[in-house]
Design an enzyme around this catalytic site. Structure first.
Site, PDB file in Angstrom:
ATOM      1  CE1 TYR B 135      -1.814   2.565   2.997  1.00 40.97           C
ATOM      2  CE2 TYR B 135      -1.627   0.246   3.553  1.00 40.97           C
ATOM      3  CZ  TYR B 135      -1.635   1.574   3.937  1.00 40.97           C
ATOM      4  OH  TYR B 135      -1.460   1.906   5.262  1.00 40.97           O
ATOM      5  CB  CYS B 136       2.269   1.257   1.317  1.00 42.36           C
ATOM      6  SG  CYS B 136       3.781   1.441   2.249  1.00 42.36           S
ATOM      7  CG  LEU B 137       6.414  -2.239  -1.904  1.00 43.47           C
ATOM      8  CD1 LEU B 137       7.469  -1.298  -2.426  1.00 43.47           C
ATOM      9  CD2 LEU B 137       7.050  -3.287  -0.989  1.00 43.47           C
ATOM     10  N   GLY B 139       1.571   0.898  -4.243  1.00 42.11           N
ATOM     11  CA  GLY B 139       1.467   2.126  -5.037  1.00 42.11           C
ATOM     12  C   GLY B 139       2.659   2.306  -5.961  1.00 42.11           C
ATOM     13  CB  ILE B 160      -3.612   5.027  -0.394  1.00 40.73           C
ATOM     14  CG1 ILE B 160      -4.998   5.244  -1.026  1.00 40.73           C
ATOM     15  CG2 ILE B 160      -3.648   5.327   1.091  1.00 40.73           C
ATOM     16  CD1 ILE B 160      -6.104   4.412  -0.415  1.00 40.73           C
TER      17      ILE B 160
END
Lengths: 129, 345
Positions: B135-137, B139, B160
């Protein structure tokens, strides 16, 4: 008035609240206004000014912290660095406790090999693609 | 007439009670700690179905946000949803970095800590392959790991809101380039980037959102469910973590300013990583109105990976609505479960 807005029998409709209407208007338009503001921030001169202001505030904060530290030490009061050091020691203790907890969990789960669910689950028919 | 001080005291007490209630309801899906290293914690959520899918799922959180967004409250918890759907779920919580962690680099995260956690998941589950969700970073880390270890144990890569194109991070890039904000000065001054700066960075991306949220809260103050749902997200947003200094410095220079991930020039352990080397199934879920990770920063990912099985979903909403909220519960999560299920046997 729409049927859904009709007040129940015996109740008078709530009076118009201009502040609530203003708040609704703000909420509905906020995304667009925020986007406009960030567009301005993205422009090179504004971004440079904001960046330089953040840099300057870092220097100011650093100087204030150093200046306060001397005064606080002379009054025998813990400084920000003292509090951070205390927090770090607590953090190290938490890490040690966590390592022990993880070790205990692994020792317990090694004894409960048969209690783990089988890895045989299949997707429902509708999910197959 | 009631004095104003009594009214405020009463409101403060109400708010404190709501906050206590929220704290009790947050992160309640049963879990156990299976590994700890430094501030890192690896949790395993206890399976709640008689059988589970063969491949375990490892959730990799961002460095600067607390992972309870994935387990917000019963009925609105992505982890709970996955566990009830029959997945064995693990989660990496990077924890609160201390001054001693200022030297942690991207290499440490991608080539040491992440592989270490994957080995722990493999050992605990006794399964060779692992699906990762970033998720985000988080990711970015999982994507770089997938490119670093194309023959590794990764089974599927679910991402995501993952930024990959530094040029798409327009505002951050504008602030960091030219004669503006100096990332080296921040790191050299503070060591780790303070949480207050991270919160400020999120706020500047959508400057009026906080004010809008407060007005919205006022308009719905009589609806306790709205108030709690709103405060949960606000609380999480204000609960940012410090960014380990050297990792921040590297991402600021090589990702945001240099855009090296997209160009295949981002190095980990001295190797230039090419996203085209990723061959496992990839799904990237992004939000249409994501102000934190704009589409321009995330849309290249699926195009660049070398997988034959790859897909991108653009969901209506913002950055958080991918992992929390009614739309996530009713639409996004069931679709993700369907995607994962067929690829986890």
């Amino acid at each position: 008035m729409k049927p859904a807005d009709t007040p129940p029998a015996g109740k008078t409709p709530a009076p118009m609240d201009p502040l609530k209407a203003w708040r609704d208007w703000f909420v509905q338009n906020e995304r667009q206004w925020s986007e406009s503001l960030t567009q301005i921030l993205k422009s090179e001169p504004v971004a440079r000014t904001v960046g330089q202001e953040i840099n300057a505030s870092l220097y100011r904060q650093q100087m204030m912290t150093q200046g306060m530290a001397t005064s606080l030490q002379s009054m025998n009061v813990p400084t920000r660095d003292d509090m951070i050091a205390l927090g770090e020691r607590i953090g190290q203790l938490e890490d040690a406790v966590a390592r022990i907890e993880a070790l205990l969990v692994r020792m317990r789960s090694a004894k409960e090999v048969n209690a783990k669910p089988a890895r045989t689950r299949k997707p429902a028919a509708k999910a197959r693609s | 007439m009631t004095p104003w001080s009594d009214v405020f005291a009463s409101r403060r007490a109400d708010l404190a009670a709501v906050e206590q209630e929220m704290a009790r309801e947050t992160a309640t899906t049963p879990k156990e700690l299976v590994y700890a290293r430094g501030t890192l914690r690896l949790y395993r959520y206890l399976p709640q179905t008689p059988d589970v899918y063969r491949v375990p799922l490892l959730i990799v959180m961002s460095l600067v946000s607390k992972p309870y967004i994935f387990d917000l409250t019963p009925g609105q918890s992505f982890v709970e949803h996955l566990v009830r759907a029959g997945f064995e779920v693990y989660l990496i919580d990077w924890g609160l970095p201390r001054a001693e962690h200022r030297g942690l680099t991207i290499d440490d995260y991608v080539a040491d800590l992440l592989p270490d956690c994957i080995e722990q998941v493999r050992a605990t589950s006794a399964v060779e392959d692992v699906t990762m969700l970033g998720y985000c970073l988080g990711g970015i880390f999982t994507t770089l790991y997938a490119a670093l270890e194309p023959a590794g144990p990764l089974k599927n890569l679910l991402l995501i809101a993952t930024p990959i194109n530094g040029e798409g991070m327009e505002l951050q890039r504008a602030l960091l380039t030219g004669q503006g904000l100096d990332p080296d000065l921040i790191v050299d001054t503070f060591g780790n980037v303070p949480a207050s700066m991270i919160e400020g960075a999120f706020q500047i991306l959508r400057p009026l959102q906080k004010a809008s949220g407060q007005l919205s809260l006022l308009n719905n103050a009589s609806d306790p469910d709205f108030v709690k749902a709103h405060l949960r997200i606000v609380r999480w947003g204000a609960d940012a973590l410090p960014f380990p200094g050297e990792a921040f410095r590297r991402l600021a220079h090589d990702f945001v300013k240099g855009n090296k991930i997209v160009r295949g020039e981002f190095e980990v352990r001295g190797r230039k990583l090419k996203l085209g080397s990723i061959k496992v199934p990839v799904l990237h879920v992004l939000a249409e109105h994501d102000h934190v990770v704009p589409a321009a920063a995330s849309r290249d990912l699926v195009r660049l990976v070398g997988s034959a099985d790859k897909d991108e979903w653009v969901i209506k909403g913002g950055h958080v609505s991918l992992v929390a909220g009614v739309g996530a519960v009713t639409r996004t999560w069931p679709r993700i479960v369907d995607w994962l299920a067929t690829r986890s046997v």
